[in-house]
Design a protein around this motif. Structure first.
Motif, short mmCIF file in Angstrom:
data_model
loop_
_atom_site.label_atom_id
_atom_site.label_comp_id
_atom_site.label_asym_id
_atom_site.label_seq_id
_atom_site.Cartn_x
_atom_site.Cartn_y
_atom_site.Cartn_z
N LYS A 54 30.71 132.58 43.10
CA LYS A 54 31.24 133.94 43.06
C LYS A 54 32.66 134.00 43.65
O LYS A 54 33.48 134.83 43.25
CB LYS A 54 30.30 134.88 43.82
N PHE A 55 32.92 133.11 44.60
CA PHE A 55 34.28 133.03 45.14
C PHE A 55 35.27 132.64 44.04
O PHE A 55 36.37 133.20 43.95
CB PHE A 55 34.30 131.99 46.27
N LEU A 56 34.90 131.69 43.20
CA LEU A 56 35.78 131.24 42.13
C LEU A 56 35.99 132.31 41.06
O LEU A 56 37.09 132.43 40.50
CB LEU A 56 35.22 129.96 41.49
N ILE A 57 34.97 133.11 40.79
CA ILE A 57 35.17 134.18 39.80
C ILE A 57 36.11 135.25 40.35
O ILE A 57 36.88 135.87 39.61
CB ILE A 57 33.81 134.80 39.35
N MET A 58 36.10 135.44 41.67
CA MET A 58 37.08 136.33 42.29
C MET A 58 38.50 135.79 42.09
O MET A 58 39.43 136.54 41.77
CB MET A 58 36.79 136.47 43.78
N LEU A 59 38.66 134.48 42.30
CA LEU A 59 39.98 133.86 42.14
C LEU A 59 40.48 133.96 40.71
O LEU A 59 41.69 133.96 40.47
CB LEU A 59 39.93 132.40 42.56
N ALA A 60 39.57 134.02 39.76
CA ALA A 60 39.97 134.08 38.35
C ALA A 60 40.31 135.51 37.91
O ALA A 60 41.31 135.72 37.21
CB ALA A 60 38.85 133.51 37.47
N VAL A 61 39.50 136.47 38.30
CA VAL A 61 39.59 137.83 37.73
C VAL A 61 40.55 138.74 38.51
O VAL A 61 41.37 139.45 37.91
CB VAL A 61 38.19 138.47 37.66
N ILE A 62 40.46 138.72 39.84
CA ILE A 62 41.27 139.66 40.63
C ILE A 62 42.77 139.45 40.44
O ILE A 62 43.51 140.42 40.20
CB ILE A 62 40.87 139.58 42.12
N PRO A 63 43.30 138.21 40.54
CA PRO A 63 44.74 138.04 40.30
C PRO A 63 45.17 138.50 38.91
O PRO A 63 46.26 139.05 38.74
CB PRO A 63 44.95 136.52 40.47
N PHE A 64 44.32 138.27 37.91
CA PHE A 64 44.66 138.69 36.55
C PHE A 64 44.83 140.21 36.49
O PHE A 64 45.80 140.73 35.92
CB PHE A 64 43.55 138.24 35.59
N ALA A 65 43.92 140.94 37.11
CA ALA A 65 43.98 142.40 37.08
C ALA A 65 45.19 142.93 37.85
O ALA A 65 45.88 143.86 37.40
CB ALA A 65 42.69 142.99 37.66
N VAL A 66 45.47 142.33 39.01
CA VAL A 66 46.60 142.79 39.82
C VAL A 66 47.93 142.53 39.12
O VAL A 66 48.85 143.36 39.15
CB VAL A 66 46.57 142.11 41.20
N CYS A 67 48.05 141.37 38.48
CA CYS A 67 49.29 141.06 37.76
C CYS A 67 49.54 142.03 36.61
O CYS A 67 50.69 142.36 36.31
CB CYS A 67 49.25 139.62 37.23
N LEU A 68 48.48 142.48 35.96
CA LEU A 68 48.65 143.47 34.90
C LEU A 68 49.25 144.77 35.45
O LEU A 68 50.05 145.44 34.78
CB LEU A 68 47.31 143.76 34.23
N THR A 69 48.90 145.11 36.70
CA THR A 69 49.49 146.30 37.32
C THR A 69 50.97 146.08 37.61
O THR A 69 51.82 146.95 37.36
CB THR A 69 48.74 146.62 38.63
N ALA A 70 51.30 144.90 38.15
CA ALA A 70 52.70 144.61 38.48
C ALA A 70 53.57 144.54 37.23
O ALA A 70 54.76 144.85 37.28
CB ALA A 70 52.78 143.29 39.25
N ILE A 71 52.99 144.11 36.12
CA ILE A 71 53.75 144.04 34.87
C ILE A 71 54.35 145.40 34.51
O ILE A 71 55.46 145.50 33.98
CB ILE A 71 52.84 143.52 33.73
N VAL A 72 53.66 146.46 34.86
CA VAL A 72 54.10 147.81 34.50
C VAL A 72 55.25 148.29 35.40
O VAL A 72 56.19 148.93 34.93
CB VAL A 72 52.92 148.80 34.58
N PHE A 73 55.22 147.93 36.69
CA PHE A 73 56.11 148.58 37.66
C PHE A 73 57.21 147.69 38.24
O PHE A 73 58.22 148.22 38.72
CB PHE A 73 55.28 149.15 38.82
N LEU A 74 57.04 146.38 38.25
CA LEU A 74 58.02 145.51 38.93
C LEU A 74 59.20 145.22 38.01
O LEU A 74 59.05 144.57 36.98
CB LEU A 74 57.35 144.20 39.37
#
Length: 564
Positions: free
Chosen positions: A175-195
């Motif tokens: 479950k730790f590894l699935i966090m490492l895979a999914v959470i960064p992907f979702a956060v980067c999608l947010t930064a793509i819009v605003f940074l």
């Protein structure tokens, strides 16, 4: 108009919203430092020796060597594209490791696992490059605090992932590894819009306003770090406490959104009552005064230069020298990567960086085995402590080094020198292996590793310029895979296997202080060498930092005289 336009004392909310998303990206981009959290699962699942396991961690760090691609792309591709590439790579790399550790697929061949760990490691270089290059260009007058805050959240990310996994999933490596895979992907999608890149501060008032906002970001980051540390010392927290911890942590991570909201309200209010808003101007003032002289040389008409050659041979020689200066920039001006690599200062910075981050990575990659060798069944506390104290090293050193440049022109490399000698002391403590020495050693190594990362980033931009900073930064972080290979893959791997005994069913194990003693001693010697190199670089660059100090001082005096 209020959202995009600022007065001399107000900043665009878009700039600060972009910085908040950059903070979030950094808070999840330290997944490269979490290998110890699931390394034992890989070792037992694949029946690996310690050397083979260490080489897997090296493969993860080798991914950073391909960060050169991110550096090249930073000058050619927009920030959103760079973030998207990194997020997809991380999803594939860590997603495949999750499939293996969770048992959904059979363990892949060793070389294939190396490739997917390499992909996961490379993903962070795209994220870090996009964030650091964009933010340092947006806030070029406060490079130290920017680097300290962003790198500080990278340090916290290990503790954020570790504590969230402990609270929600009881340290389940899958479950730790699935966090490492999914959470960064979702956060980067947010930064793509605003940074996005925005104009930097143009006046002293705007620079001071930036500093006030950065103080708020620092305060929030410290609160997050203390909160994470406090949770780590709670013995066997209940499910309710763990759930409450997770909710509060997410609220704290979202709290920096108050900065862009405040900036927007302030800008909107000022523009509402001001009929004629000041036109925003971008003042591109170089750090060094000599750049102005070069611009004057370039503006001379060709006819004037030609007549000077005919009438005054000495003037012709001076003109030739000026052209030579333009062709070979001095330290403090914009360098291409090839021009930077032709300087002695670049290689002093490169090797000293290797001595600091290479040895620090060896400890982080082997913390699981170091703890087990010294009799600790659960090493998650040490991993979190290294991460959290690494945060304090990053965030404090960034702001303090910036303050003393503005106050007295003290060269930034001297702070690296102080961290190197303190890190050597930490390694000696762990080599002695007295009771509690691993606690103290983890704190010291974490602090010094954080200082090394946070201070080296603005140092490189000040010595070699911002124009090609993305590529120069990624050349410097080649020390991460190189240091991991030398100190973790070779040094720690070979010396541990030499002391270990074979385990039933494959692999090996070692228990006792002798397992890593020689490793710590050699790494302490490397840090002493790094200390000498940093002192040398501080001496060589003292004039540069004095000029930066004088330039900023003269600008403040001019602003003060205009107010009178």
């Amino acid at each position: 108009m209020g959202f995009h336009q600022t007065s001399s004392i107000s900043f665009s909310a878009t700039k600060w919203l972009g910085f908040v998303t950059a903070v979030w990206v950094q808070a999840i981009s330290g997944n490269n430092y979490t290998f110890s959290n699931y390394s034992d699962a890989l070792k037992s699942l694949m029946n690996l020796t310690q050397l083979e396991l260490n080489n897997l961690s090296v493969a993860k760090d080798v991914g950073k060597a391909f960060g050169l691609l991110a550096g090249l792309a930073s000058d050619r591709l927009p920030t959103p594209v760079i973030l998207l590439i990194g997020s997809i790579e991380g999803l594939i790399g860590y997603g495949t490791q999750w499939l293996v550790v969770s048992g959904r697929i059979q363990p892949l061949p060793y070389w294939q696992m190396c490739i997917f760990l390499c992909l996961g490691g490379n993903s962070t270089t795209w994220m870090n490059t996009a964030v650091l290059v964009t933010c340092i260009r947006n806030f070029r007058r406060n490079r130290g605090p920017v680097s300290g805050i962003l790198k500080g959240y990278v340090g916290l990310s290990t503790a954020i992932f570790t504590d969230l996994c402990a609270a929600l999933f009881a340290y389940d490596p899958a479950k730790f590894l699935i966090m490492l895979a999914v959470i960064p992907f979702a956060v980067c999608l947010t930064a793509i819009v605003f940074l996005r890149e925005t104009p930097p501060a143009a006046t002293i008032e705007e620079e001071k306003e930036e500093s006030k906002y950065f103080n708020i970001f620092n305060a929030v980051a410290v609160i997050v770090a203390v909160y994470l540390m406090a949770y780590g010392f709670i013995p066997n927290p209940s499910h309710a406490i763990s759930l409450g911890f997770s909710v509060i942590l997410l609220v704290l991570l979202a709290s920096p959104l108050a900065a862009p909201v405040h900036a927007f309200i302030k800008s909107w209010t000022l523009n509402r009552f001001k009929n004629q808003a000041d036109v925003e101007r971008q003042i591109q003032e170089p750090l060094l005064i000599e750049e102005k002289a070069q611009e004057e040389i370039q503006e001379k008409p060709a006819e004037e230069s030609a007549s000077a050659v005919v009438e005054q041979p000495q003037a012709a020689e001076e003109e030739k020298a000026a052209v030579e200066v333009k062709r070979r920039p001095v330290i403090g001006e914009d360098h291409t990567i090839f021009e930077a690599m032709q300087t002695v200062d670049f290689w002093i910075l490169f090797v000293s960086f290797l001595c600091g981050v290479g040895t620090g990575l060896a400890v982080m990659n082997n913390m699981g085995q170091i703890g087990l060798a010294l009799g600790y069944a659960d090493v998650s506390l040490f991993i979190s402590m290294t991460s959290i104290w690494g945060f304090f090293g990053r965030i404090v050193s960034g702001s303090v080094s910036e303050y003393y440049i503005k106050k007295a022109g003290i060269p930034r490399p001297l702070w690296n020198a102080a961290s190197q000698i303190l890190m050597a002391v930490g390694y000696i403590l762990m080599a002695v292996a007295l009771p509690g020495s691993l606690y103290v050693g983890s704190i010291v190594v974490g602090i010094c590793y954080g200082v090394r990362l946070a201070v080296s980033v603005p140092t490189a931009s000040e010595l070699f310029g911002l124009k090609y900073f993305g590529l120069i930064y990624n050349i410097l972080i080649l020390n991460l895979p190189l240091g991991s290979f030398l100190f973790s893959g070779l040094l720690a791997g070979f010396l541990y296997d030499a002391e270990a005994t074979p385990a039933p069913g494959g692999g090996n194990t070692c228990v006792g202080a002798h397992c890593y003693r020689l490793v710590f001693i050699i790494m302490a010697i490397a840090c002493v060498i790094g200390f000498g190199l940093d002192v040398l670089l501080g001496i060589r660059t003292k004039k540069i930092y004095n000029r930066i100090y004088m330039s900023r001082r003269s600008k403040k005096l001019a602003a003060a005289s205009n107010l009178q």
